[in-house]
Design an enzyme around this catalytic site. Structure first.
Site: not given
Length: 192
Positions: A14, A90, A106
């Site tokens: 994160g 997704v 990416h």
């Protein structure tokens, strides 16, 4: 004025999510409403909590429950979704709900080194194995395929002699942290 609300989808440590949350902490027009993470052990949940952002755990099976996920997104009044190290594809129903409003980052210069299985150190090792002399980041729209959506932004860095996947990753992460928050802002605020 009502702020534009974004949800960050993440799967791991994160650091990009933290950088985004910090960037928008006092923003006039955009706020991070929540973090949605799919791995129970993902440290992104603790990062979000430390910064006062609510985090919701939704695993792979949870994403199959369309009504629950839609209710979560609607309940949080989400306008945009940002993928920051999110390792699930997704689902189409979310892409349909948020057409042209889901951005992914990416760690390569797409279309090179993207697609199935291309995440984390695998991407950097692929760059090294190919003999490429540069790598970088791509920020793109999510379109239902893996890493094929319209490119919004790219930044590059050199591949140096003696690089390992880890040393290359360090330079790529620096690009991610430097550019991702303001590219999100530029994209969102340029839309009608």
């Amino acid at each position: 004025m009502k702020k534009i609300r974004i949800a960050i989808f993440a799967s791991g440590n994160g650091t990009n999510a933290q950088r985004i949350i910090e960037y928008y902490a006092h923003h006039a027009s955009i706020e991070v409403a929540c973090v949605i993470y799919n791995r129970r052990e993902a440290f992104v949940a603790q990062r979000a909590a430390a910064l006062g952002v609510e985090a919701f755990y939704v695993n792979r099976a949870g994403f199959a429950d369309q009504e629950s996920v839609k209710a979560l997104l609607h309940g949080q009044h989400i306008d945009y979704i940002i993928l920051a190290g999110f390792l699930l594809q997704v689902p189409d129903y979310i892409i349909n709900m948020y057409e042209a409003r889901i951005l992914n980052i990416h760690p390569s210069l797409l279309p090179r080194h993207g697609g199935l299985g291309m995440y984390g150190s695998r991407v950097h090792q692929s760059v090294l194995d190919s003999g490429d002399t540069k790598s970088g980041i791509t920020i793109h729209l999510v379109d239902g395929q893996l890493d094929t959506g319209a490119i919004v932004f790219q930044a590059e860095c050199p591949v140096l002699d003696g690089d390992t996947a880890d040393t290359l990753a360090d330079r790529v992460h620096e690009l991610e942290h430097r550019h991702f928050p303001h590219v999100i802002e530029d994209y969102i605020l340029s839309r009608p």
